[in-house]
Design a protein around this motif. Structure first.
Motif, PDB file in Angstrom:
ATOM      1  N   THR A   1      -4.993  11.689  -9.712  1.00 15.99           N
ATOM      2  CA  THR A   1      -4.395  11.100 -10.915  1.00 15.99           C
ATOM      3  C   THR A   1      -4.963   9.702 -11.123  1.00 15.99           C
ATOM      4  O   THR A   1      -5.440   9.068 -10.178  1.00 15.99           O
TER       5      THR A   1
ATOM      6  N   ILE B   1      -3.471   6.882 -11.780  1.00 17.22           N
ATOM      7  CA  ILE B   1      -2.754   5.807 -11.069  1.00 17.22           C
ATOM      8  C   ILE B   1      -3.157   5.789  -9.595  1.00 17.22           C
ATOM      9  O   ILE B   1      -3.351   4.732  -9.003  1.00 17.22           O
ATOM     10  N   ASN B   2      -3.332   6.963  -8.995  1.00 16.65           N
ATOM     11  CA  ASN B   2      -3.682   6.991  -7.582  1.00 16.65           C
ATOM     12  C   ASN B   2      -5.101   6.485  -7.348  1.00 16.65           C
ATOM     13  O   ASN B   2      -5.358   5.735  -6.411  1.00 16.65           O
TER      14      ASN B   2
ATOM     15  N   TYR C   1      -1.179  14.916  -6.680  1.00 17.21           N
ATOM     16  CA  TYR C   1      -1.154  13.524  -7.144  1.00 17.21           C
ATOM     17  C   TYR C   1      -2.451  12.792  -6.832  1.00 17.21           C
ATOM     18  O   TYR C   1      -2.672  11.693  -7.277  1.00 17.21           O
TER      19      TYR C   1
ATOM     20  N   LYS D   1       0.825  -1.213   0.000  1.00 21.60           N
ATOM     21  CA  LYS D   1       0.000   0.000   0.000  1.00 21.60           C
ATOM     22  C   LYS D   1       0.861   1.267   0.000  1.00 21.60           C
ATOM     23  O   LYS D   1       0.628   2.184  -0.794  1.00 21.60           O
TER      24      LYS D   1
ATOM     25  N   ASN E   1       0.264   9.476   3.027  1.00 24.84           N
ATOM     26  CA  ASN E   1       1.441   8.963   2.329  1.00 24.84           C
ATOM     27  C   ASN E   1       1.814   9.839   1.145  1.00 24.84           C
ATOM     28  O   ASN E   1       2.993  10.075   0.879  1.00 24.84           O
ATOM     29  N   LEU E   2       0.807  10.301   0.404  1.00 23.74           N
ATOM     30  CA  LEU E   2       1.080  11.177  -0.743  1.00 23.74           C
ATOM     31  C   LEU E   2       1.809  12.430  -0.293  1.00 23.74           C
ATOM     32  O   LEU E   2       2.698  12.939  -0.969  1.00 23.74           O
TER      33      LEU E   2
ATOM     34  N   GLN F   1      -7.099  -0.512  -2.877  1.00 24.80           N
ATOM     35  CA  GLN F   1      -6.813  -0.494  -1.439  1.00 24.80           C
ATOM     36  C   GLN F   1      -8.088  -0.540  -0.601  1.00 24.80           C
ATOM     37  O   GLN F   1      -8.123  -1.161   0.451  1.00 24.80           O
TER      38      GLN F   1
ATOM     39  N   ASN G   1      -4.025   7.134   2.410  1.00 29.65           N
ATOM     40  CA  ASN G   1      -3.441   7.444   1.102  1.00 29.65           C
ATOM     41  C   ASN G   1      -2.900   8.866   1.070  1.00 29.65           C
ATOM     42  O   ASN G   1      -1.755   9.116   0.679  1.00 29.65           O
TER      43      ASN G   1
ATOM     44  N   HIS H   1      -5.105   2.778  -7.599  1.00 24.74           N
ATOM     45  CA  HIS H   1      -4.575   2.164  -6.379  1.00 24.74           C
ATOM     46  C   HIS H   1      -5.565   2.285  -5.228  1.00 24.74           C
ATOM     47  O   HIS H   1      -5.761   1.347  -4.460  1.00 24.74           O
TER      48      HIS H   1
ATOM     49  N   ALA I   1       2.271   6.833  -6.859  1.00 29.41           N
ATOM     50  CA  ALA I   1       1.353   7.835  -7.395  1.00 29.41           C
ATOM     51  C   ALA I   1       2.032   9.199  -7.479  1.00 29.41           C
ATOM     52  O   ALA I   1       1.637  10.042  -8.267  1.00 29.41           O
ATOM     53  N   THR I   2       3.076   9.403  -6.663  1.00 35.92           N
ATOM     54  CA  THR I   2       3.759  10.692  -6.703  1.00 35.92           C
ATOM     55  C   THR I   2       4.929  10.678  -7.686  1.00 35.92           C
ATOM     56  O   THR I   2       5.235  11.686  -8.286  1.00 35.92           O
TER      57      THR I   2
ATOM     58  N   GLU J   1       2.453   1.772  -3.316  1.00 39.02           N
ATOM     59  CA  GLU J   1       1.461   2.253  -4.293  1.00 39.02           C
ATOM     60  C   GLU J   1       1.269   3.763  -4.148  1.00 39.02           C
ATOM     61  O   GLU J   1       1.201   4.482  -5.146  1.00 39.02           O
ATOM     62  N   ASP J   2       1.173   4.210  -2.900  1.00 40.52           N
ATOM     63  CA  ASP J   2       0.974   5.641  -2.671  1.00 40.52           C
ATOM     64  C   ASP J   2       2.181   6.443  -3.137  1.00 40.52           C
ATOM     65  O   ASP J   2       2.039   7.519  -3.718  1.00 40.52           O
TER      66      ASP J   2
ATOM     67  N   ALA K   1      -6.705  -9.921  -8.687  1.00 43.41           N
ATOM     68  CA  ALA K   1      -6.116  -8.631  -8.323  1.00 43.41           C
ATOM     69  C   ALA K   1      -5.695  -7.839  -9.556  1.00 43.41           C
ATOM     70  O   ALA K   1      -4.956  -6.875  -9.446  1.00 43.41           O
TER      71      ALA K   1
END
Lengths: 345, 321
Positions: B42, B44-45, B39, A210, B289-290, B52, B286, B48, A217-218, A213-214, B162
């Motif tokens: 986006t 991709i995010n 981000y 996880k 973390n971003l 998740q 999320n 994900h 994204a950046t 993945e985060d 998945a």
């Protein structure tokens, strides 16, 4: 309510029987109690297996207690074991301070205490059998840097790396972070590498997936990934592959370094997905711990006079081997990690 | 005039189902996330994020069923690990075909859920205690089964679960199907009515002569199956079954239900709300973390934002029950 009565009886019977089997140990041979911090981790399962192998070989009985990563649970388990009069205690402490009082209780009861893999900061220990997480992490980080330089030399610096840390505050996490930083810091300061993310993934595979993945994204511009354990590295590896980011030296991809030499990680090293993982020797730790305890109780072994001192805690320190598993030695690593080298005397 | 009338009607309906405030919390969180992190929105995010949220969301369905009857289920995290490990063992060690392995895993989940349900409904032990015990037993059984080691590397068919269809994860499609079916049961069947009624006033329902025990047994079995399904989804996502999988997920599932407007005392709530609650929980992690928020502060930030979400939710409580 017939049902509940029957269920209750069956449950009680099961409970009594299981307690009965645990209690039946041979009184004549030394009875060793091994307290692992948690059995919820392959590393400590291997340690327990090493201890069992030694117990069988040297004619002792061994009981393994699971501290569930909870200092109060482990304290109670050790207290109970003191009351039951075990011959020796092998302690893989949940917490280096919280377990000190109970070590002193064991001292007062005249039961010798050996610390395994994780030492405590006080009380009398015959010796500490383990590895220095800091030193092991330094070796891992050095291998990581070498692989990074060999793969990314054509790419302009700074090389961008991600660090995945263990459970915040856990001693293994803290010490491994220290080891990583000891090696990496000069290069970070010199601008050769840049840490683009330094996050915890809780020593857990799903969390590693996880968090990666985060991060993905950046940015997908990642050169290296160094993790405080293999579970996180394997989760992150899965995320990288899923996102189509190349990994491994052969693909000029992300350089991934793990820690613990779990079977899955060693397989990933062989496949070229990871460049390495640090192998400590939980089997030998369990094996040596039990061997030392049995022979110490029987009076045939004592800590060698020239034994070094483990600086963080001041215990006499019997180091177990550390090796960095790479593609070159991955085939022979099981012989190292499941070997039974002689106990230093 | 017509439109405002309809709007009022919509608001009224949303309010009765207690999804209005979760909806506003979710929208606020999404807007704030989009503003503070470039981000966040986006492809991709989002891709994900949807993958998740899937596992927590599927656990939360079962949890919502249990909470609606006025109970609580603390076992999903452990049963996730057990169901996942059982499926992995059946496929990898026994060599059964994938669908049979999956059914086997779900069956184990159902079995554990049935044990919970029987002890709660027939023996009348509080669900908190029963499922706390199952949390321990489930984890222990998983460790025994796997010998404390991960089971890794499945046949290719498992990873299909998945994979992605375009940017849409297959996982979220599974979750969608589960939610639709589960909500249909809640809204349009007798069983669904009974679930709400038991949470509202169990004594009254008993007096009316409805078999409360059977309903309770059902919700715990269902929760066990959902947890095992989560475990199988986790297997596919990680291409391995780890014995430590899902630790603490029961709390996320409970939080998702409650943030989604499901009343802790039972009887009130909907799965639409629960899904929004699960999204709130996942987006929070999320976003932190971003933004690269340091681990130590993430705990504090997560707790604070949860309280803010709960405050906005509590303003709606007086409309319900």
């Amino acid at each position: 309510m017939k049902f509940s009565l029957v269920t209750g009886l069956v449950l009680m019977l099961g409970l009594v029987m299981s307690i009965g089997t645990i209690g039946m140990a041979d009184q004549a041979s030394p009875r060793i109690a091994l307290f692992v911090s948690t059995i919820n981790n392959p590393y400590f399962v291997t340690m327990a297996n090493g201890a069992k192998a030694a117990a069988e070989e040297f004619g002792a009985s061994i009981t393994v207690f699971d501290g569930q990563n909870d200092a109060s649970i482990q304290t109670k388990q050790v207290e109970d074991a003191i009351a039951k009069g075990y011959s020796a205690i092998l302690l893989n402490s949940v917490d280096q301070s919280a377990l000190v009082p109970v070590v002193k209780e064991a001292n007062a009861a005249g039961i010798p205490v050996f610390s395994v893999d994780r030492d405590v900061k006080g009380g009398q220990r015959v010796c500490y059998i383990g590895t220095s997480n800091v030193l092991a992490a330094e070796q891992g980080a050095a291998t990581f840097l070498r692989a990074l330089a060999l793969t990314k030399f054509a790419k302009p610096t700074p090389w961008k790396i991600v660090i995945l840390e263990g459970i915040p505050g856990a001693s293994a996490a803290v010490e491994r972070e220290e080891g990583f930083k000891n090696v990496l810091k000069p290069f970070i300061d010199a601008g050769v590498i840049k840490v683009i993310a330094d996050q915890t993934a809780q020593f857990d595979r799903a969390t590693g997936l996880k968090v990666m993945e985060d991060i993905l994204a950046t940015t997908k511009d990642i050169d290296g990934l160094i993790c405080a354990n293999d579970e996180m590295a394997l989760g992150a590896l899965r995320a990288l592959k899923e996102a189509g980011v190349p990994v491994g030296m052969a693909n000029n991809g992300v350089i991934i370094m793990g820690f613990d030499a779990e079977a899955d990680a060693v397989a990933a090293v062989k496949a070229g997905d990871m460049v390495g993982t640090v192998a400590q020797a939980p089997f030998i730790q369990g094996y040596w711990g039990t061997e030392a305890a049995v022979k110490y109780v029987q009076g045939t072994w004592t800590v060698p006079a020239d034994t070094q001192v483990y600086k963080p805690t001041g215990a006499k320190f019997i180091p177990t081997p550390v090796a960095v598993v790479t593609a070159e030695n991955a085939d022979t690593i099981t012989t190292l990690t499941l070997a039974k080298p002689p106990l230093p005397r | 005039m017509e439109t405002t009338g309809r709007f009022k009607l919509f608001i009224g309906a949303a309010n009765r189902n207690r999804i209005l405030f979760p909806f506003f919390s979710l929208i606020t969180l999404i807007v704030v996330s989009a503003i503070v992190s470039p981000y966040f929105l986006t492809v991709i995010n989002i891709k994900h994020l949807l993958a998740q949220v899937a596992i927590v969301a599927v656990l939360a369905v079962g949890e919502t069923y249990v909470i609606l009857t006025g109970g609580i289920d603390l076992a999903p995290g452990s049963l996730l690990a057990l169901g996942g490990a059982a499926t992995a063992a059946l496929i990898k060690w026994v060599g059964l075909p994938i669908p049979i392995g999956i059914l086997g895993g779900l069956f184990i989940g159902a079995l554990a859920g049935a044990a919970n349900g029987l002890l709660v409904a027939r023996v009348r032990i509080p669900s908190f205690i029963v499922t706390l015990a199952m949390l321990a037993i489930g984890r222990g059984a998983t460790l025994v089964l796997t010998n404390g080691r991960p089971i890794t590397g499945f046949p290719h068919g498992v990873s299909v679960i998945a994979s992605y269809i375009g940017p849409i994860p297959v996982l979220i499609i599974i979750v969608f199907v589960v939610y639709v079916l589960a909500q249909l049961v809640l809204s349009y069947t007798k069983l669904g009515r009974y679930i709400y009624a038991i949470g509202g006033n169990e004594q009254a329902v008993r007096i009316v002569g409805i078999n409360v025990n059977r309903v309770k047994l059902f919700v715990f079995i269902f929760s066990g199956v959902c947890a095992a399904l989560g475990g199988i989804m986790m297997d596919a996502r990680l291409d391995s079954a780890t014995p430590t999988a899902g630790q603490g997920y029961e709390l996320d599932a409970i939080a998702a239900s409650v943030l989604g407007g499901v009343s802790f005392t039972g009887g009130v709530g909907s799965l639409t709300g629960t899904f929004m609650g699960a999204l709130i929980m996942t987006i929070l992690g999320n976003l932190l973390n971003l933004l690269g928020v340091a681990a130590f502060y993430q705990y504090i930030a997560k707790g604070m934002i949860l309280i803010i979400a709960a405050i906005s939710l509590s303003r709606g409580v007086r409309y319900a029950k």
